[in-house]
Design a protein around this motif. Structure first.
Motif, PDB file in Angstrom:
ATOM      1  N   PHE A 119       0.766  -1.242   0.077  1.00 20.96           N
ATOM      2  CA  PHE A 119       0.026   0.018   0.117  1.00 20.96           C
ATOM      3  C   PHE A 119       0.712   1.323  -0.050  1.00 20.96           C
ATOM      4  CE2 PHE A 119      -2.058   3.595   2.180  1.00 20.96           C
ATOM      5  CZ  PHE A 119      -3.043   3.543   1.346  1.00 20.96           C
ATOM      6  N   ASP A 120       1.903   1.305   0.583  1.00 22.40           N
ATOM      7  CA  ASP A 120       2.842   2.392   0.695  1.00 22.40           C
ATOM      8  C   ASP A 120       3.192   2.883  -0.507  1.00 22.40           C
ATOM      9  OD1 ASP A 120       2.897   2.746   3.702  1.00 22.40           O
ATOM     10  OD2 ASP A 120       4.135   0.888   3.745  1.00 22.40           O
ATOM     11  N   PRO A 154       1.650   6.955  -4.095  1.00 24.84           N
ATOM     12  CA  PRO A 154       2.510   7.679  -4.725  1.00 24.84           C
ATOM     13  C   PRO A 154       2.897   7.112  -6.145  1.00 24.84           C
ATOM     14  CG  PRO A 154       3.682   6.942  -2.693  1.00 24.84           C
ATOM     15  CD  PRO A 154       2.280   6.613  -2.861  1.00 24.84           C
ATOM     16  N   ARG A 187     -10.040  12.243   0.883  1.00 25.05           N
ATOM     17  CA  ARG A 187      -9.130  11.391   0.015  1.00 25.05           C
ATOM     18  C   ARG A 187      -9.323  12.099  -1.568  1.00 25.05           C
ATOM     19  NH1 ARG A 187      -9.725   5.092   1.810  1.00 25.05           N
ATOM     20  NH2 ARG A 187      -8.218   5.126   3.570  1.00 25.05           N
ATOM     21  N   GLY A 208      -5.757   2.937   9.822  1.00 24.47           N
ATOM     22  CA  GLY A 208      -5.897   3.883   8.877  1.00 24.47           C
ATOM     23  C   GLY A 208      -7.157   3.729   8.081  1.00 24.47           C
ATOM     24  N   PRO A 245      -1.176  -3.380  10.979  1.00 26.25           N
ATOM     25  CA  PRO A 245      -1.016  -2.929   9.755  1.00 26.25           C
ATOM     26  C   PRO A 245      -1.583  -3.593   8.764  1.00 26.25           C
ATOM     27  CG  PRO A 245       1.081  -4.022  10.541  1.00 26.25           C
ATOM     28  CD  PRO A 245       0.036  -3.926  11.817  1.00 26.25           C
ATOM     29  N   LYS A 261      14.786   3.207  12.353  1.00 25.99           N
ATOM     30  CA  LYS A 261      14.104   2.897  11.518  1.00 25.99           C
ATOM     31  C   LYS A 261      13.295   1.622  11.645  1.00 25.99           C
ATOM     32  CE  LYS A 261      17.046   5.876   9.578  1.00 25.99           C
ATOM     33  NZ  LYS A 261      17.979   5.080   8.645  1.00 25.99           N
ATOM     34  N   SER A 292       4.749  -1.925  14.294  1.00 26.33           N
ATOM     35  CA  SER A 292       3.361  -1.753  14.024  1.00 26.33           C
ATOM     36  C   SER A 292       2.545  -3.227  13.999  1.00 26.33           C
ATOM     37  CB  SER A 292       3.113  -1.039  12.620  1.00 26.33           C
ATOM     38  OG  SER A 292       3.806  -2.015  11.569  1.00 26.33           O
ATOM     39  N   LEU A 316       7.515   6.387  11.723  1.00 26.86           N
ATOM     40  CA  LEU A 316       7.031   6.199  10.485  1.00 26.86           C
ATOM     41  C   LEU A 316       5.733   5.702  10.371  1.00 26.86           C
ATOM     42  CD1 LEU A 316       8.209   6.070   7.550  1.00 26.86           C
ATOM     43  CD2 LEU A 316       8.956   3.477   7.780  1.00 26.86           C
ATOM     44  N   TYR A 317       5.233   4.670  11.243  1.00 23.47           N
ATOM     45  CA  TYR A 317       3.954   4.185  11.067  1.00 23.47           C
ATOM     46  C   TYR A 317       3.022   5.243  11.422  1.00 23.47           C
ATOM     47  CZ  TYR A 317       0.552   0.508  11.242  1.00 23.47           C
ATOM     48  OH  TYR A 317      -0.455  -0.267  10.686  1.00 23.47           O
ATOM     49  N   GLN A 336       2.313   6.831   8.096  1.00 18.99           N
ATOM     50  CA  GLN A 336       1.831   5.852   7.385  1.00 18.99           C
ATOM     51  C   GLN A 336      -0.117   5.941   7.561  1.00 18.99           C
ATOM     52  OE1 GLN A 336       4.277   2.450   8.229  1.00 18.99           O
ATOM     53  NE2 GLN A 336       5.219   2.498   5.880  1.00 18.99           N
ATOM     54  N   THR A 337       0.020   5.867   8.880  1.00 16.42           N
ATOM     55  CA  THR A 337      -1.421   5.746   9.308  1.00 16.42           C
ATOM     56  C   THR A 337      -2.452   6.930   8.823  1.00 16.42           C
ATOM     57  OG1 THR A 337      -0.761   4.625  11.368  1.00 16.42           O
ATOM     58  CG2 THR A 337      -3.074   5.735  11.312  1.00 16.42           C
ATOM     59  N   TYR A 356      -1.231   8.964   6.208  1.00 17.79           N
ATOM     60  CA  TYR A 356      -1.477   8.830   4.771  1.00 17.79           C
ATOM     61  C   TYR A 356      -2.499   7.775   4.434  1.00 17.79           C
ATOM     62  CZ  TYR A 356       2.411   5.943   3.793  1.00 17.79           C
ATOM     63  OH  TYR A 356       3.792   5.036   3.668  1.00 17.79           O
ATOM     64  N   SER A 357      -2.507   6.985   5.047  1.00 12.46           N
ATOM     65  CA  SER A 357      -3.601   5.687   4.472  1.00 12.46           C
ATOM     66  C   SER A 357      -4.914   6.126   4.733  1.00 12.46           C
ATOM     67  CB  SER A 357      -3.462   4.472   5.320  1.00 12.46           C
ATOM     68  OG  SER A 357      -3.654   4.458   6.443  1.00 12.46           O
ATOM     69  N   THR A 367       0.658  10.770   0.866  1.00  9.06           N
ATOM     70  CA  THR A 367       1.734   9.940   1.094  1.00  9.06           C
ATOM     71  C   THR A 367       3.283  10.804   0.930  1.00  9.06           C
ATOM     72  OG1 THR A 367       0.698   8.101  -0.059  1.00  9.06           O
ATOM     73  CG2 THR A 367       3.053   7.930   0.301  1.00  9.06           C
ATOM     74  N   ILE A 368       3.566  11.519   0.010  1.00 10.35           N
ATOM     75  CA  ILE A 368       4.622  12.308   0.018  1.00 10.35           C
ATOM     76  C   ILE A 368       5.027  12.998   0.848  1.00 10.35           C
ATOM     77  CG2 ILE A 368       6.133  13.396  -1.541  1.00 10.35           C
ATOM     78  CD1 ILE A 368       5.471  11.660  -3.934  1.00 10.35           C
ATOM     79  N   LEU A 407       5.582  11.252   4.339  1.00 14.70           N
ATOM     80  CA  LEU A 407       6.969  10.639   4.359  1.00 14.70           C
ATOM     81  C   LEU A 407       8.001  11.750   4.495  1.00 14.70           C
ATOM     82  CD1 LEU A 407       6.727   7.750   1.549  1.00 14.70           C
ATOM     83  CD2 LEU A 407       6.827   7.511   4.071  1.00 14.70           C
ATOM     84  N   CYS A 422      10.948  11.838   7.448  1.00 12.36           N
ATOM     85  CA  CYS A 422      12.169  11.999   6.978  1.00 12.36           C
ATOM     86  C   CYS A 422      12.918  13.183   7.635  1.00 12.36           C
ATOM     87  CB  CYS A 422      12.486  12.222   5.466  1.00 12.36           C
ATOM     88  SG  CYS A 422      12.321  10.731   4.694  1.00 12.36           S
ATOM     89  N   TYR A 458      13.554  12.169  11.136  1.00 15.37           N
ATOM     90  CA  TYR A 458      14.746  11.152  11.093  1.00 15.37           C
ATOM     91  C   TYR A 458      16.152  11.590  10.950  1.00 15.37           C
ATOM     92  CZ  TYR A 458      11.699   6.882  11.074  1.00 15.37           C
ATOM     93  OH  TYR A 458      10.793   5.988  11.668  1.00 15.37           O
ATOM     94  N   GLY A 501      20.253   8.794   7.394  1.00 14.79           N
ATOM     95  CA  GLY A 501      19.322   9.563   7.883  1.00 14.79           C
ATOM     96  C   GLY A 501      17.773   9.368   7.589  1.00 14.79           C
ATOM     97  N   THR A 502      17.670   8.785   6.328  1.00 16.64           N
ATOM     98  CA  THR A 502      16.301   8.228   5.993  1.00 16.64           C
ATOM     99  C   THR A 502      15.967   7.243   6.033  1.00 16.64           C
ATOM    100  OG1 THR A 502      17.025   8.851   3.667  1.00 16.64           O
ATOM    101  CG2 THR A 502      16.161  10.642   4.623  1.00 16.64           C
ATOM    102  N   PRO A 503      14.645   6.737   6.260  1.00 19.70           N
ATOM    103  CA  PRO A 503      14.146   5.067   6.086  1.00 19.70           C
ATOM    104  C   PRO A 503      14.454   4.741   4.660  1.00 19.70           C
ATOM    105  CG  PRO A 503      12.563   6.468   7.124  1.00 19.70           C
ATOM    106  CD  PRO A 503      13.626   7.435   6.554  1.00 19.70           C
ATOM    107  N   VAL A 528      11.503   5.019   2.466  1.00 20.49           N
ATOM    108  CA  VAL A 528      11.026   6.206   1.925  1.00 20.49           C
ATOM    109  C   VAL A 528      12.124   6.545   0.596  1.00 20.49           C
ATOM    110  CG1 VAL A 528      11.372   8.642   2.158  1.00 20.49           C
ATOM    111  CG2 VAL A 528      10.566   7.611   3.895  1.00 20.49           C
TER     112      VAL A 528
END
Ligand SMILES: Nc1ncnc2c1ncn2[C@@H]1O[C@H](COP(=O)(O)OP(=O)(O)OP(=O)(O)O)[C@@H](O)[C@H]1O
Ligand SMILES: Nc1ncnc2c1ncn2[C@@H]1O[C@H](COP(=O)(O)OP(=O)(O)OP(=O)(O)O)[C@@H](O)[C@H]1O
Ligand SMILES: [Mg+2]
Ligand SMILES: [Mg+2]
Lengths: 269, 256, 286, 286, 256
Positions: A66-67, A71, A91, A133, A161, C221, C227, C235-236, C239-240, C242-243, C248-249, C252, C256, C259, D108-110, D113
């Motif tokens: 899904f991630d 994108p 959405r 989510g 998840p 990470k 999760s 991160l999760y 994700q929660t 953006y889901s 998403t971007i 994230l 970042c 992080y 530094g970034t996952p 990502v």
């Protein structure tokens, strides 16, 4: 194949003769891999194949986590995604929906648990889980609100998840009941290691679910909607929904971005 | 006598604020053996390292064969060279360290052929032949395939000498080549060096072996606190040191 | 040697020039400017969304979870890792094989599986009972689910897994310390374990710290894997969100940014620790 | 010193006994037996399902993906890591800051990502064009989506990320080599880069290999993250199956068995390599 | 004279198949200084390490103060001790290594107080006082806070001696304590050892410093190929060596 429908498609899709659809084939009965682990099965694959046939393009389905899905749509890597995605105003700010059916959820509990029923009052104070989510969480929040109103303790909610992680929590006794897609009921009952019972609840809303495209892909959205209407008109849609035992979720008059155009009522806790 | 191979004038070297060399004057003729003696910390090693530009000097001039090792001369301008350009110039100067510094992951033979092959681009076959003859010369024909850790200190130092000779240098620098050795093993290394001197190799030797200095050294220079305090032939320096510091040092070392 | 000649003619020293460097600087600067500009103006990055979420409660809560999970897992990992490493090089064959088994098992299985396993122990063993046979057969007993909360499962899973990796790092560090140090310690009458603790390990730290920095930054990470047991890290949490919202971007990007911030901090701490443990180790000139 | 005394009276030497060891062995054996028995008979493990899937095509295909992704990512990681490490300790401030930036950004970034970023570069820059200004402005051009397949994205994402971690490991290794080695190489006329390649790095390998083993074994599991770009490795293949059949535990067991197998193999390879690079380094007696 | 502190009879030590010690007999009286000389590889270091059981012997008996270091005696049975039990017994034996082996991460003072505190459980304050007096005795009062890397070789070796003395040993073992030192620095270490001998410390010294051996040694033992070939007073051994191997060795070493 209908040449009028074919003409509605954007040039690049029509010339290529292939429409790529991204999905996450881990959600039966929406879509999952068959035993050969190549073929995707489910009511959505049936539907996209039928629509593709009408539009005169081959459908190339790609399964991704899904991630990577949204994108992928936004970058144009995938022109379309379909994964029982439920429509919401929020959405629609990111993607455009072509709604094609209703979606709803159900309460799953171990059959050995006899205290639970369709009545919300029997759920108060219990431990529960849902996939993170998802809209299932809104239902759980509504249940908590009603419990609190009647002076009872609310729910303890865990988020996982994936749907299988949610079910594993149920089987291992970590939670008392879980909230998941109603469409998956048959599969879940068939594969569960322990007997499962299914309940409904008056706080569970109906939602629209649909395919998504990038907002600037108006033409593709219109063509897809036309294709959908075509398979409804010739009865293919009915057959598919019947085959997957989902007649109750048929959407008679599909639209683009239906959640804002024709909002559904939310049950009041 | 009119052909100085190494010529140092007023060489100055600083580490941060500390002036370690405070104006060293020093000349070595082609084919000559010069010994450097002096107390610990007087700057002997530092000066040696300046000669092949392992350290950059901060003042004065220092030439080898009339050539500025770290600079390109144009008129009266000295253009500093970059590290890689200096590297090429170091080929003609061999150096032997107190702690041998043999390449630990290579056998004796591999240590010797390494630089000729990768620096000079010699053919492997040629380099091997040359290396074997050099190792024979330092008496190690039977140990060519041993790793440094398997060799005694004296053997390691002899390999180090062969390694430096493999580049066919015009000048050899020795920094206390025997001071990390057991007394028994000192002899074998000094023998090799004596041999080299006899063959006319120009050498600068930092040493505490007064016997060797006296026998082989054409000149001896005594360094203290960053300057050459006194220099002369061994006979003169050992029997009639002029400077009180030389006298004090010699009395201490010769007694031990 | 000749008499000292007259002072050297006055040469003018011209410092080495590195024209290449300036070209490189210019090229890098231009590229950086172009990339930065395109990052800032590119609408896909949705900077307003980033701004909206960067200090959102849920993100900060996730960050907190990430931080304390990393801290505890690394603590457990380092402590257990040192113990396992020391066991691994023990002369006692049983101790050393036990350590080797630990290493094999915990390095060899995905941490995801280990987490699921710990968390769902109850699916395999619903109840536990510890007792003295015949006398008090059920001294302590209860539901495994009560015993293993998401937190204990997370700490066990991440910590034990990390311990296996750390053990390998510590072992390499110990092997790098000069053998003479252990010898001197033994000659002074120290027991093996004392020598290890007081003499060998502090010196091994020089070799242990850099890869441990890697592990810590990696762990930052890795925590997002919790999760699966219903914990929500940085991160999760993103994700929660953006889901639900499909942003998403930008979300994230939010993750970042945090992080990168924490990593920068950790890198600074790492070089300080490195500096501290190089005490007494002056490198000979290069 | 005295005249040599008569030969020693014949003492009988009684070897040290370790009664504790036998107790420990017994306890471990009992525990192992109990655990093993409960693992075998516990119906939750569903061993028949495990047997059914262990050699299933999809699992083997996933394993293959895991293996080649690990191999390529580690290869890229090690090669780039060495380059970055060498740049990092360069005297040239630009080169060294560039390396530091690389380290900072990619550690530094996952990796999730980074993967999403590479895979969806097209969202940011739909087309590319490489050309010579004025003369041939579009020598090479095309759609970024065609350029970046899932495979290139996976290799870029995993490889660059790994390179940052490896760089730190290699740097620590280089710093551990005695300074005299570099000095000797320079005195022989070697350029810095030659000395690094021929003299320093081979000796640094002793310190580099054990943490690299860790990284490789870690990478084996990290590859499952490529599921976000529609690639399916061992673990994700198992997840694909159980998301349909809900046989979570037996399928995770299948994955674990393969991971343990590959890890055992890698550990053996690692100790061989370690042995090889300890050539010429005889540890002084302990 | 009837009080042997160290008594070795027919000591045998093997590494794998190689017999490194092939029956060493050796006795040292309380308060005596015994010097061990011999060529490289003859087993001097190995024997020294056997005395405090850093190496386990494979045959013969070896006692210190009548006590078997690696064993507990019960009747005529020798029960092997475990490593940790042996550790306790090593307290009474101080050892000084050729390469000093100072703890690199600790200052001079910390090096000296470490073992008294962690092994003997002395109070920090007490240990510090004792350490300071020992460091003063070896002439290092001004360098107590320096790390080993900041000290010259001679200074490091003196710290190593102070560190061994801090455990108040009955016996001191020295393994070529000056052979890694520059000649100038040798004197300062030998002075400290002379001093110790004068105070009645029992010492076994492996050395190449023949001058020291002659002056301080009560007895000299010459080892070769894993056995003590010859022993006697310095005068006798140096002026009239009986064994041809002793003669050959002495001629080589005394010449250098
Ligand atoms: N890299 C460095 N940084 C700072 N100081 C240094 C460095 N190298 C040497 N020195 C100092 O320079 C001085 C001269 O050192 P050098 O090694 O040249 O002496 P030396 O005459 O060779 O002594 P020795 O006989 O002990 O080798 C000493 O005081 C030393 O501490
Ligand atoms: N750990 C070991 N394994 C195998 N052989 C060893 C070991 N330690 C020493 N030896 C061998 O034992 C012999 C005696 O060594 P030892 O170090 O006791 O000699 P030494 O008389 O002290 O010589 P030196 O004067 O060079 O120190 C040598 O041949 C050496 O190679
Ligand atoms: Mg020097
Ligand atoms: Mg020895």
């Amino acid at each position: 194949q209908d040449s009028k429908l074919n003409a509605m498609l954007p040039d690049d899709v029509r010339k290529a003769g292939v429409l790529t659809i991204a999905t996450d084939a881990h959600y039966p009965p929406c879509e999952s891999f068959a035993d050969d682990n190549k073929t995707m099965i489910g009511y959505e694959p049936d539907m996209w194949n039928a629509i593709g046939a009408k539009l005169g393009v081959k459908i190339h389905a790609v399964s991704t986590d899904f991630d990577g899905l949204i994108p992928g749509v936004q970058s144009g890597r995938y022109p379309m995604a379909m994964e029982c995605i439920s429509d919401s105003a929020e959405r629609e700010k990111q993607v455009t929906f072509i709604d094609n059916s209703y979606g709803t959820s159900a309460i799953y509990a171990l059959a050995s648990n006899t205290t639970i029923s369709d009545d919300t009052a029997t759920l108060c104070g219990l431990k529960t889980a849902a996939q993170a989510g998802t809209d299932f969480n809104d239902v759980l929040t509504a249940i908590t609100t009603r419990c609190k109103k009647s002076g009872k303790p609310g729910l303890t909610i865990y988020n996982y998840p994936s749907a299988d992680a949610v079910l594993l929590a149920l089987y291992s006794g970590r939670v008392d009941f879980v909230m998941s897609d109603a469409a998956a009921a048959a599969d879940i009952q068939k594969h569960a290691p322990k007997p499962i019972k299914i309940y409904t609840n008056d706080l569970i809303p109906k939602l629209y679910t649909g395919m998504v495209v990038r907002p600037d892909q108006k033409q593709l959205a219109e063509a897809t909607l036309a294709g959908l209407k075509a398979i409804q008109a010739d009865g293919t849609y009915d057959k598919i929904m019947e085959k997957w035992d989902l007649k109750l979720l048929e959407l008679p008059n599909p639209m683009i971005n239906q959640a804002t155009v024709q909002p559904l009522p939310t049950p009041v806790p | 006598m009119s052909n100085p191979l190494v010529e140092a004038r007023q060489v100055i070297k600083r580490y941060g604020n500390v002036e370690v060399l405070r104006g060293v004057d020093f000349t070595v003729q082609q084919g000559e053996v010069a010994c450097l003696i002096g107390p610990s910390g007087s700057g002997k090693s530092t000066f040696l390292r300046c000669i092949n530009h392992l350290e950059k000097i901060d003042g004065g001039t220092l030439t080898v064969g009339g050539d500025f090792i770290g600079y390109r001369q144009q008129g009266n301008k000295l253009h500093e060279l970059r590290e890689n350009e200096i590297a090429a110039k170091r080929e003609k100067i061999g150096m032997v360290f107190q702690r041998f510094n043999l390449f630990a992951h290579k056998t004796a033979l591999e240590n010797v052929i390494e630089a000729p092959i990768v620096v000079k681009g010699e053919k492997r076959q040629e380099a091997m032949e040359h290396a074997r003859s050099l190792l024979a010369r330092v008496g190690l024909s039977h140990r060519v395939d041993a790793y440094p850790a398997e060799l005694s200190g004296g053997q390691q130092q002899r390999v180090a000498i062969a390694r430096a000779l493999a580049m066919r240098p015009e000048l050899m620098l020795f920094d206390e080549p025997t001071s990390a050795l057991d007394p028994e093993l000192v002899g074998e290394v000094l023998d090799v060096m004596r041999d080299l001197a006899r063959d006319g190799m120009t050498m600068i030797v930092v040493t505490h072996e007064m016997g060797f200095a006296r026998e082989v050294g054409k000149t001896i220079a005594f360094m203290d606190e960053g300057v050459v305090v006194e220099h002369g032939t061994p006979e003169r320096l050992f029997t009639a040191p002029r400077h009180p510091r030389t006298r004090a040092f010699l009395s201490k070392v010769l007694k031990a | 040697m000749r008499p000292v000649p007259a002072p050297a003619p006055d040469f003018v020293v011209v410092p080495a020039r590195h024209p290449g460097r300036w070209v490189v600087i210019a090229v890098i600067a231009v590229i950086a400017a172009v990339v930065l500009r395109s990052v800032i103006i590119n609408p896909n990055f949705q900077w307003t969304v980033v701004g909206h979420y960067i200090f959102a409660d849920i993100i900060l809560m996730g960050l907190l979870t990430t931080l304390w999970l990393t801290a505890i897992a690394m603590l457990l990992g380092v402590v257990l890792g040192v113990i396992v490493a020391v066991m691994r090089i023990s002369d006692n064959p049983i101790i050393s094989s036990a350590a080797q088994f630990f290493l094999w098992f915990f390095r060899g299985t995905p941490v995801l599986v280990q987490l699921i396993f710990w968390y769902n122990l109850a699916a395999l063993y619903p109840n536990y009972a510890i007792g003295i046979p015949f006398l008090a057969p059920h001294l302590l007993h209860g539901s495994v689910n009560d015993l293993i909360t998401p937190y204990t499962a997370a700490i066990l899973g991440l910590g034990l897994n990390e311990a296996a990796y750390m053990a390998e790092i510590v072992r390499a560090g110990i092997m790098s310390v000069d053998g003479g140090q252990a010898e001197a310690a033994r000659a002074l009458g120290m027991k093996r374990i004392t020598a290890m603790r007081r003499i060998i390990l502090p010196q091994a730290m020089r070799f242990i710290v850099p890869p441990t920095g890697n592990e810590t930054i990696g762990m930052l990470k890795t925590t997002s894997i919790v999760s699966v047991i219903a914990l929500s890290d940085l991160l999760y949490s993103a994700q929660t969100i953006y889901s639900r919202t499909f942003q998403t971007i930008p979300l994230l990007l939010v993750a970042c940014i945090w992080y990168l911030g924490v990593t920068s901090l950790l890198s600074t701490v790492q070089s300080r620790i490195e500096h501290r443990f190089s005490r007494g180790h002056i490198r000979r000139s290069r």
